[in-house]
Motif scaffolding. Structure first.
Motif, PDB file in Angstrom:
ATOM      1  N   ASN A 196      47.815  56.302  47.061  1.00  0.00           N
ATOM      2  CA  ASN A 196      48.908  55.920  46.159  1.00  0.00           C
ATOM      3  C   ASN A 196      48.506  56.064  44.696  1.00  0.00           C
ATOM      4  O   ASN A 196      49.290  56.534  43.863  1.00  0.00           O
ATOM      5  CB  ASN A 196      49.352  54.483  46.439  1.00  0.00           C
ATOM      6  CG  ASN A 196      50.050  54.344  47.778  1.00  0.00           C
ATOM      7  OD1 ASN A 196      50.740  55.259  48.228  1.00  0.00           O
ATOM      8  ND2 ASN A 196      49.869  53.206  48.427  1.00  0.00           N
ATOM      9  N   ILE A 197      47.281  55.659  44.392  1.00  0.00           N
ATOM     10  CA  ILE A 197      46.791  55.772  43.015  1.00  0.00           C
ATOM     11  C   ILE A 197      46.703  57.240  42.609  1.00  0.00           C
ATOM     12  O   ILE A 197      47.066  57.628  41.496  1.00  0.00           O
ATOM     13  CB  ILE A 197      45.421  55.086  42.875  1.00  0.00           C
ATOM     14  CG1 ILE A 197      45.571  53.571  43.040  1.00  0.00           C
ATOM     15  CG2 ILE A 197      44.793  55.407  41.520  1.00  0.00           C
ATOM     16  CD1 ILE A 197      44.268  52.811  43.002  1.00  0.00           C
ATOM     17  N   LEU A 198      46.215  58.078  43.545  1.00  0.00           N
ATOM     18  CA  LEU A 198      46.114  59.509  43.267  1.00  0.00           C
ATOM     19  C   LEU A 198      47.492  60.106  42.993  1.00  0.00           C
ATOM     20  O   LEU A 198      47.676  60.850  42.013  1.00  0.00           O
ATOM     21  CB  LEU A 198      45.470  60.227  44.443  1.00  0.00           C
ATOM     22  CG  LEU A 198      45.474  61.762  44.366  1.00  0.00           C
ATOM     23  CD1 LEU A 198      44.599  62.238  43.230  1.00  0.00           C
ATOM     24  CD2 LEU A 198      45.024  62.376  45.683  1.00  0.00           C
ATOM     25  N   LEU A 199      48.451  59.818  43.852  1.00  0.00           N
ATOM     26  CA  LEU A 199      49.789  60.385  43.691  1.00  0.00           C
ATOM     27  C   LEU A 199      50.422  59.933  42.373  1.00  0.00           C
ATOM     28  O   LEU A 199      51.069  60.726  41.683  1.00  0.00           O
ATOM     29  CB  LEU A 199      50.672  59.984  44.868  1.00  0.00           C
ATOM     30  CG  LEU A 199      50.294  60.614  46.212  1.00  0.00           C
ATOM     31  CD1 LEU A 199      51.132  60.016  47.335  1.00  0.00           C
ATOM     32  CD2 LEU A 199      50.474  62.130  46.167  1.00  0.00           C
ATOM     33  N   ALA A 204      48.798  59.080  39.652  1.00  0.00           N
ATOM     34  CA  ALA A 204      48.081  59.754  38.564  1.00  0.00           C
ATOM     35  C   ALA A 204      48.544  61.199  38.422  1.00  0.00           C
ATOM     36  O   ALA A 204      48.747  61.692  37.305  1.00  0.00           O
ATOM     37  CB  ALA A 204      46.580  59.695  38.826  1.00  0.00           C
ATOM     38  N   VAL A 205      48.700  61.887  39.532  1.00  0.00           N
ATOM     39  CA  VAL A 205      49.139  63.288  39.506  1.00  0.00           C
ATOM     40  C   VAL A 205      50.556  63.396  38.952  1.00  0.00           C
ATOM     41  O   VAL A 205      50.842  64.268  38.125  1.00  0.00           O
ATOM     42  CB  VAL A 205      49.058  63.894  40.917  1.00  0.00           C
ATOM     43  CG1 VAL A 205      49.815  65.221  40.980  1.00  0.00           C
ATOM     44  CG2 VAL A 205      47.604  64.110  41.313  1.00  0.00           C
ATOM     45  N   GLN A 206      51.440  62.512  39.388  1.00  0.00           N
ATOM     46  CA  GLN A 206      52.820  62.549  38.904  1.00  0.00           C
ATOM     47  C   GLN A 206      52.890  62.286  37.401  1.00  0.00           C
ATOM     48  O   GLN A 206      53.643  62.949  36.682  1.00  0.00           O
ATOM     49  CB  GLN A 206      53.667  61.535  39.671  1.00  0.00           C
ATOM     50  CG  GLN A 206      53.924  61.942  41.124  1.00  0.00           C
ATOM     51  CD  GLN A 206      54.539  60.829  41.946  1.00  0.00           C
ATOM     52  OE1 GLN A 206      54.596  59.685  41.523  1.00  0.00           O
ATOM     53  NE2 GLN A 206      54.988  61.163  43.149  1.00  0.00           N
ATOM     54  N   ARG A 207      52.082  61.332  36.917  1.00  0.00           N
ATOM     55  CA  ARG A 207      52.059  61.046  35.481  1.00  0.00           C
ATOM     56  C   ARG A 207      51.548  62.257  34.706  1.00  0.00           C
ATOM     57  O   ARG A 207      52.088  62.622  33.658  1.00  0.00           O
ATOM     58  CB  ARG A 207      51.166  59.834  35.187  1.00  0.00           C
ATOM     59  CG  ARG A 207      51.796  58.490  35.475  1.00  0.00           C
ATOM     60  CD  ARG A 207      51.012  57.374  34.793  1.00  0.00           C
ATOM     61  NE  ARG A 207      49.602  57.396  35.153  1.00  0.00           N
ATOM     62  CZ  ARG A 207      49.085  56.724  36.176  1.00  0.00           C
ATOM     63  NH1 ARG A 207      49.870  56.001  36.962  1.00  0.00           N
ATOM     64  NH2 ARG A 207      47.792  56.770  36.436  1.00  0.00           N
TER      65      ARG A 207
END
Length: 207
Positions: A112-115, A117-120
């Protein structure tokens, strides 16, 4: 959608299992993914016209993540960088952010943190490219103006009335109005608000 406008996540990690897992996760979210085993492969393949973000492992053979980040900056890359590491510490985190990283994630990376971060990061890059495109268009339109029209535009931006500009430029108020109308036409704007936005986009982005 044009392939160059489709956000792409570039993954650079020498661990094949990590590349595969991250690629699978991001693709299930509908993202285009380009995985690489090392920095030189990324440098050879990265197209500066693409949009997206970079996921870089911090410790790799040949070129580590921080060094790769530096080389990308030297090339003028504007891709947001997310650093990943299985050996996180305060110094590495500080160095990554000092070099412009937008996030620093420790392995094993929380999905969730990765997704998030990528979206931001992708959102940031799209906004940057949008502002750049607007600035380039504004400069192109501004280049159409004659020297006198630029002087009249400067008066408009300073809040001068036609009569005030006429006195400043030693021309008639009617001539000022004619030049103002030409400025609006050449800049392709229909209101003072649009005129100001176009002018500021061009001027504030000028190096």
């Amino acid at each position: 959608m044009n392939s160059r406008l489709e956000p792409t996540v570039y993954i650079v990690d020498d661990d094949e299992a990590v590349r595969d897992a991250l690629s699978f996760l991001l693709r299930t979210m509908g993202l285009k993914v380009e995985p690489f085993a090392d920095g030189p492969a990324l440098l050879a393949a990265l197209n500066p016209q693409d949009v997206g973000c970079l996921l870089l492992d911090i410790r790799m053979p040949q070129i580590g993540g921080l060094q790769l980040q530096t080389q990308l900056q030297a090339r003028g890359s504007d891709f947001p960088v997310i650093i990943m590491t299985g050996h996180g510490n305060v110094d590495l985190c500080r160095r990554a952010f000092q070099q412009g990283a937008v996030d620093f994630l420790e392995k094993p990376v929380d999905e969730n943190i990765l997704l998030e971060a990528v979206q931001r990061a992708i959102h940031t890059h799209l906004n940057q490219r949008g502002r750049l495109a607007a600035s380039e268009e504004a400069r192109r339109r501004l280049a159409r103006l004659s020297d006198r029209e630029r002087e009249v535009l400067t008066g408009v931006m300073s809040g001068e009335t036609s009569k005030q500009s006429a006195r400043t430029l030693s021309i008639s108020a009617r001539t000022v109005e004619t030049h103002r109308a030409s400025v609006f036409q050449k800049l392709e704007v229909t209101s003072l608000a649009e005129l100001m936005r176009t002018y500021l986009n061009a001027v504030e982005s000028t190096p």
